[in-house]
Scaffold this motif. Structure first.
Motif, PDB file in Angstrom:
ATOM      1  N   CYS A  23       0.843  -1.191   0.000  1.00  0.00           N
ATOM      2  CA  CYS A  23       0.000   0.000   0.000  1.00  0.00           C
ATOM      3  C   CYS A  23       0.882   1.246   0.000  1.00  0.00           C
ATOM      4  O   CYS A  23       2.095   1.155  -0.159  1.00  0.00           O
ATOM      5  CB  CYS A  23      -0.936  -0.010   1.206  1.00  0.00           C
ATOM      6  SG  CYS A  23      -0.083   0.093   2.797  1.00  0.00           S
ATOM      7  N   LYS A  27      -3.159   8.835   0.072  1.00  0.00           N
ATOM      8  CA  LYS A  27      -4.466   8.224  -0.156  1.00  0.00           C
ATOM      9  C   LYS A  27      -5.499   9.281  -0.534  1.00  0.00           C
ATOM     10  O   LYS A  27      -5.357  10.456  -0.203  1.00  0.00           O
ATOM     11  CB  LYS A  27      -4.945   7.509   1.113  1.00  0.00           C
ATOM     12  CG  LYS A  27      -4.054   6.364   1.534  1.00  0.00           C
ATOM     13  CD  LYS A  27      -4.496   5.783   2.868  1.00  0.00           C
ATOM     14  CE  LYS A  27      -3.492   4.787   3.384  1.00  0.00           C
ATOM     15  NZ  LYS A  27      -2.257   5.397   3.855  1.00  0.00           N
ATOM     16  N   LEU A  37      -7.630   3.730  -3.927  1.00  0.00           N
ATOM     17  CA  LEU A  37      -7.444   4.518  -2.710  1.00  0.00           C
ATOM     18  C   LEU A  37      -6.053   5.140  -2.639  1.00  0.00           C
ATOM     19  O   LEU A  37      -5.902   6.290  -2.241  1.00  0.00           O
ATOM     20  CB  LEU A  37      -7.682   3.645  -1.471  1.00  0.00           C
ATOM     21  CG  LEU A  37      -7.538   4.362  -0.129  1.00  0.00           C
ATOM     22  CD1 LEU A  37      -8.655   5.381   0.060  1.00  0.00           C
ATOM     23  CD2 LEU A  37      -7.532   3.355   1.014  1.00  0.00           C
ATOM     24  N   TYR A  38      -5.041   4.378  -3.018  1.00  0.00           N
ATOM     25  CA  TYR A  38      -3.648   4.828  -2.894  1.00  0.00           C
ATOM     26  C   TYR A  38      -3.289   5.651  -4.127  1.00  0.00           C
ATOM     27  O   TYR A  38      -3.459   5.197  -5.258  1.00  0.00           O
ATOM     28  CB  TYR A  38      -2.729   3.621  -2.733  1.00  0.00           C
ATOM     29  CG  TYR A  38      -3.207   2.715  -1.621  1.00  0.00           C
ATOM     30  CD1 TYR A  38      -2.979   3.049  -0.289  1.00  0.00           C
ATOM     31  CD2 TYR A  38      -3.953   1.580  -1.890  1.00  0.00           C
ATOM     32  CE1 TYR A  38      -3.457   2.247   0.742  1.00  0.00           C
ATOM     33  CE2 TYR A  38      -4.427   0.768  -0.875  1.00  0.00           C
ATOM     34  CZ  TYR A  38      -4.179   1.107   0.438  1.00  0.00           C
ATOM     35  OH  TYR A  38      -4.652   0.326   1.443  1.00  0.00           O
ATOM     36  N   SER A  61      -1.990  -4.217   2.984  1.00  0.00           N
ATOM     37  CA  SER A  61      -2.332  -3.015   3.735  1.00  0.00           C
ATOM     38  C   SER A  61      -1.976  -3.179   5.212  1.00  0.00           C
ATOM     39  O   SER A  61      -2.306  -4.207   5.811  1.00  0.00           O
ATOM     40  CB  SER A  61      -3.846  -2.762   3.609  1.00  0.00           C
ATOM     41  OG  SER A  61      -4.323  -1.909   4.616  1.00  0.00           O
ATOM     42  N   PRO A  75      -9.962   5.626   3.947  1.00  0.00           N
ATOM     43  CA  PRO A  75      -8.567   6.053   4.155  1.00  0.00           C
ATOM     44  C   PRO A  75      -8.165   5.806   5.616  1.00  0.00           C
ATOM     45  O   PRO A  75      -9.009   5.808   6.520  1.00  0.00           O
ATOM     46  CB  PRO A  75      -8.593   7.548   3.865  1.00  0.00           C
ATOM     47  CG  PRO A  75      -9.888   7.828   3.211  1.00  0.00           C
ATOM     48  CD  PRO A  75     -10.829   6.714   3.552  1.00  0.00           C
TER      49      PRO A  75
END
Length: 187
Positions: A23, A27, A37-38, A61, A75
């Protein structure tokens, strides 16, 4: 430093079954599928590698363990080794997640791991706890095989692999022989 595309591909007998993508700190501000998201360039490059060059991938993650890219998550600020990181909970979650990735009919399950050293160390610790039944997991860690001096070198390698359109790992023929290759046999 320029990372040259290494000679040869992953040997046919060493088929890659998936990829674990680390991850990132950057974000989006709201919940999204994990793949979206990332937002860092580095994560996006690892994601592009995984989407183009391997059959399937998951995101490793610090908050959620091994996450399917389509799973929507909020997040968060947890980081492996950070003050709010619960190592024991992470190891337990990832051990369970990894056990579900093995296949009794396929020996072994080979996964490319595109993470930083902290995440890789935690992943190896988690695998030591996993109950995979008769399954076996082998981790292919390309960032450990080359002369990578940081994220810039890793991104150069990922760019070269994407441009070539192949799983061109730095030491393709050494998947099962290199002392730097992490093989964790479980079961």
């Amino acid at each position: 430093m320029t990372v040259a595309t290494p000679p040869g591909l992953v040997p046919e007998s060493s088929t890659i079954h998936g990829c674990l993508v680390g991850c990132g700190d950057a974000k989006a501000d709201e919940a999204r599928p994990a793949a979206e998201l990332y937002t860092s360039q580095y994560f996006q490059k690892k994601r592009a590698f995984a989407e183009k060059l391997v059959p399937q991938y998951w995101i490793l993650s610090a908050e959620h363990g091994v996450v399917d890219p389509a799973t929507e998550i909020e997040p968060y600020d947890t980081r492996v080794g950070g003050n709010d990181f619960d190592r024991q909970a992470f190891l337990s979650t990832v051990a369970d997640d990894m056990a579900s990735l093995t296949d009794d009919d396929r020996d072994p399950t080979r996964l490319i791991v595109l993470t930083g050293e902290d995440y890789l160390t935690a992943l190896i610790d988690a695998l030591a706890r996993a109950d995979t039944g008769p399954g076996e997991i082998k981790l292919v860690t390309p960032f450990r095989h080359g002369s990578f001096e940081g994220i810039g070198d890793q991104m150069s390698y990922l760019n070269a692999a994407l441009e070539a359109g192949d799983q061109t790992l730095p030491v393709a023929d050494a998947l099962d022989h290199s002392p730097d290759h992490h093989q964790v046999t479980l079961g």
